[in-house]
Design a protein around this motif. Structure first.
Motif, PDB file in Angstrom:
ATOM      1  N   ALA A   1      -0.808  25.904 -49.187  1.00 13.04           N
ATOM      2  CA  ALA A   1      -0.788  24.439 -49.221  1.00 13.04           C
ATOM      3  C   ALA A   1      -0.430  23.925 -50.620  1.00 13.04           C
ATOM      4  CB  ALA A   1      -2.150  23.885 -48.809  1.00 13.04           C
ATOM      5  N   ASP A   2      -0.578  24.798 -51.628  1.00 12.81           N
ATOM      6  CA  ASP A   2      -0.210  24.415 -52.996  1.00 12.81           C
ATOM      7  C   ASP A   2       1.312  24.492 -53.131  1.00 12.81           C
ATOM      8  OD1 ASP A   2       0.338  24.568 -55.866  1.00 12.81           O
ATOM      9  OD2 ASP A   2      -1.832  24.821 -56.079  1.00 12.81           O
ATOM     10  N   GLU A   3       1.915  23.422 -53.616  1.00 14.20           N
ATOM     11  CA  GLU A   3       3.383  23.407 -53.653  1.00 14.20           C
ATOM     12  C   GLU A   3       3.977  24.413 -54.635  1.00 14.20           C
ATOM     13  OE1 GLU A   3       3.920  19.652 -56.749  1.00 14.20           O
ATOM     14  OE2 GLU A   3       4.348  19.367 -54.603  1.00 14.20           O
TER      15      GLU A   3
ATOM     16  N   SER B   1       4.049  33.498 -55.804  1.00 13.67           N
ATOM     17  CA  SER B   1       4.351  33.931 -54.434  1.00 13.67           C
ATOM     18  C   SER B   1       3.144  34.630 -53.841  1.00 13.67           C
ATOM     19  CB  SER B   1       5.553  34.876 -54.411  1.00 13.67           C
ATOM     20  OG  SER B   1       6.727  34.187 -54.762  1.00 13.67           O
ATOM     21  N   LEU B   2       2.993  34.438 -52.525  1.00 12.68           N
ATOM     22  CA  LEU B   2       1.885  35.049 -51.794  1.00 12.68           C
ATOM     23  C   LEU B   2       2.428  36.215 -50.960  1.00 12.68           C
ATOM     24  CD1 LEU B   2      -1.101  34.985 -50.992  1.00 12.68           C
ATOM     25  CD2 LEU B   2      -0.471  33.375 -49.161  1.00 12.68           C
TER      26      LEU B   2
ATOM     27  N   GLN C   1       1.295  36.292 -57.052  1.00 12.55           N
ATOM     28  CA  GLN C   1       2.000  36.802 -58.222  1.00 12.55           C
ATOM     29  C   GLN C   1       2.951  35.753 -58.784  1.00 12.55           C
ATOM     30  OE1 GLN C   1       1.904  40.573 -59.213  1.00 12.55           O
ATOM     31  NE2 GLN C   1      -0.073  39.974 -58.365  1.00 12.55           N
ATOM     32  N   GLY C   2       2.968  35.659 -60.096  1.00 10.50           N
ATOM     33  CA  GLY C   2       3.903  34.739 -60.733  1.00 10.50           C
ATOM     34  C   GLY C   2       3.223  33.955 -61.835  1.00 10.50           C
ATOM     35  N   PRO C   3       4.026  33.306 -62.695  1.00 12.29           N
ATOM     36  CA  PRO C   3       3.459  32.622 -63.863  1.00 12.29           C
ATOM     37  C   PRO C   3       2.511  31.482 -63.514  1.00 12.29           C
ATOM     38  CG  PRO C   3       5.817  32.160 -63.639  1.00 12.29           C
ATOM     39  CD  PRO C   3       5.504  33.259 -62.681  1.00 12.29           C
ATOM     40  N   GLU C   4       2.594  30.932 -62.307  1.00 14.32           N
ATOM     41  CA  GLU C   4       1.681  29.844 -61.931  1.00 14.32           C
ATOM     42  C   GLU C   4       0.493  30.326 -61.095  1.00 14.32           C
ATOM     43  OE1 GLU C   4       4.790  26.125 -62.272  1.00 14.32           O
ATOM     44  OE2 GLU C   4       4.483  26.948 -60.279  1.00 14.32           O
ATOM     45  N   ALA C   5       0.400  31.644 -60.912  1.00 18.18           N
ATOM     46  CA  ALA C   5      -0.663  32.189 -60.048  1.00 18.18           C
ATOM     47  C   ALA C   5      -2.059  31.847 -60.570  1.00 18.18           C
ATOM     48  CB  ALA C   5      -0.501  33.704 -59.906  1.00 18.18           C
ATOM     49  N   ALA C   6      -2.268  31.988 -61.865  1.00 20.78           N
ATOM     50  CA  ALA C   6      -3.609  31.784 -62.423  1.00 20.78           C
ATOM     51  C   ALA C   6      -4.056  30.336 -62.250  1.00 20.78           C
ATOM     52  CB  ALA C   6      -3.644  32.186 -63.893  1.00 20.78           C
TER      53      ALA C   6
END
Lengths: 124, 374
Positions: free
Chosen positions: B218-220, B54-55, B154-159
């Motif tokens: 723009a990243d899903e 999340s942004l 923030q979140g598990p896919e942030a990196a």
């Protein structure tokens, strides 16, 4: 059956001397995800403007005031198990309570659906 | 229902104000700014953060820098942290304290190499600046980067998301920071956040923040999230919120923040609030402690609710709400130390009802930080 609306975003359906009260779709949208609803017990005497119910969203607790005076005949027991009905069906299954209207004159001056719609558009 | 909480007041706008509105945000006044409280809904944004990325726009926060030959020494007069040995590119959680050891604000300090960067709470930043300017030597330069936005991803896919746009950031570990480039412009990227998830905070000039926000959104895997989800996430993560869980009436020991009183400085001292802090830490203890409370049912206990042990009033809720992850209400409270042990059964009074609440360890939801060596 006429439906009335208040500036505090409640709706009131009146049938004879019985009224059903809930909060509007606009209100549930503003509150967000609802996690708990406390409705008044049968027999509770409510004055117009009295605190009648409480809605807890993830964000905050909000009071619901009785838009008219009367005696509560039933609270919506379904909201205890499924408070999210207020989000999914605010103006039907998510009703809050019913009461016996003690002074029908209090309904005068409340908005009809068109007037309420115009009122909400003015808020955004 | 009242509209008071929805009332618009005269407030400043964020550099991304228009962007938030385009994303469907509901804007509310917070810390002197119009800020997004939610987009599609707090629970949806909360869950998305726990599962994806999340942004958040946290540009209301104060981005300050302290520089000068004696910057570390001078900061050590105000912060109970070991600043002089803080390596370049590393971050520390720290506190500004009163003489009596009360908490003026909590903050993150980073050694950037040329300066010590401070990120302070938005609602406190003007008072913090005044406090710093009053107590730091006149030779010290205090800079307020008020033309910089601050985004948190923030979140598990942030990196994975950020690494694609800003190569190299995935090499940072928790509480490490560095200078990176995006679209030819500098970013200061920190691996930190306020959700308990892995993630980053990104300082970017306000002229370039929209380009970065657009690229991230723009990243899903990324959705915008507002202040509402930020609050429920930090509550689950057991992270205190200044002005609520922490105030000048709260001290680091009561607040469970003794780790911020650096061991290396406990004897030597030399910072504001040191003697008072040591009395609490080493001698007298404190009358009350910050605890986590888990509630049954669905009725949340909010800030200000009173906590009881039997008939005795033993504390007050400082933050509380419904935990979307755990599906029951949780709260943080200051309770008398005697009742602060894990497993203690207490009650919280909400509108005349006494709700059972059990003292549980913080965080409520485990942190998922990517630490060095892990």
């Amino acid at each position: 059956m006429p439906r009335y609306f208040t500036e505090e975003h409640e709706w009131i359906d009146v049938e004879g001397d019985s009224a059903t009260i809930g909060i509007t779709d606009y209100a549930q949208e503003q509150l967000g995800d609802i996690v708990f609803v406390e409705v008044p017990e049968k027999g509770t005497e409510l004055d117009k403007g009295a605190e009648a119910a409480v809605v807890e969203s993830v964000k905050a607790a909000s009071d619901v005031f009785s838009p008219i005076s009367g005696t509560v005949t039933v609270g919506n027991a379904a909201l205890e198990e499924e408070p999210e009905l207020v989000n999914s069906s605010p103006e039907e299954d998510g009703w809050f309570f019913k009461l016996t209207v003690s002074d029908a004159a209090e309904l005068e001056g409340l908005m009809d659906e068109d007037a309420y719609k115009t009122y909400c558009e003015g808020l955004d | 229902m009242t509209d008071s909480e929805l009332a618009e007041t005269e407030t400043a706008t964020l550099p991304l104000d228009q962007w938030h509105r385009e994303q469907g945000a509901r804007m509310v006044p917070f810390a002197g700014y119009r800020m997004p409280i939610q987009y599609e809904g707090i629970v949806a944004e909360h869950d998305w953060t726990r599962n994806h990325a999340s942004l958040f726009d946290v540009s209301h926060m104060g981005q300050l820098a302290v520089s000068g030959e004696k910057a570390a020494q001078e900061l050590e007069k105000l912060l109970p942290a070991d600043i002089a040995t803080l390596p370049v590119g590393q971050m520390r959680y720290s506190l500004l304290l009163t003489e009596a050891g009360g908490i003026i604000d909590d903050l993150i300090v980073t050694n950037t190499g040329s300066t010590y960067a401070l990120v302070v709470n938005g609602a406190c930043k003007w008072d913090d600046i005044a406090h710093l300017r009053e107590h730091l030597d006149d030779d010290i330069t205090l800079t307020h980067y008020d033309d910089f936005a601050l985004l948190a991803l923030q979140g598990p896919e942030a990196a994975a998301v950020l690494e694609e746009l800003v190569p190299g950031v995935a090499k940072l570990t928790f509480m490490r920071a560095g200078l990176f480039k995006f679209g030819g412009e500098h970013l200061w990227v920190s691996r930190a956040g306020y959700t308990g998830e892995d993630g980053f905070e990104i300082a970017v000039h306000e002229k370039h923040v929209r380009e970065l926000a657009d690229a991230l959104a723009a990243d899903e895997r990324v959705k915008p999230a507002g202040l509402g989800a930020r609050d429920s996430l930090r509550l689950e993560a057991g992270l205190p919120l200044y002005g609520h869980d922490l105030t000048t009436e709260t001290d680091p020991v009561s607040a469970g923040l003794s780790f911020a009183l650096a061991k290396s400085r406990r004897e030597s001292g030399g910072y504001m609030g040191h003697p008072a802090s040591m009395v609490r830490l080493e001698q007298g203890g404190t009358a009350s402690r910050r605890v986590g409370l888990a509630l049954e049912g669905r009725l949340p206990a909010r800030e200000g609710a009173q906590v009881f042990a039997g008939n005795a009033l033993v504390g007050t809720v400082t933050s509380g709400g419904f935990s979307p992850t755990l599906d029951h209400p949780v709260a943080m409270a200051m309770v008398e130390t005697e009742y602060a042990q894990t497993g203690t059964e207490l009650h919280i009074e909400v509108r005349g009802k006494r709700l059972p609440a059990c003292v549980v360890p913080l965080p409520f939801v485990p942190h998922k930080y990517v630490r060095k060596g892990s």
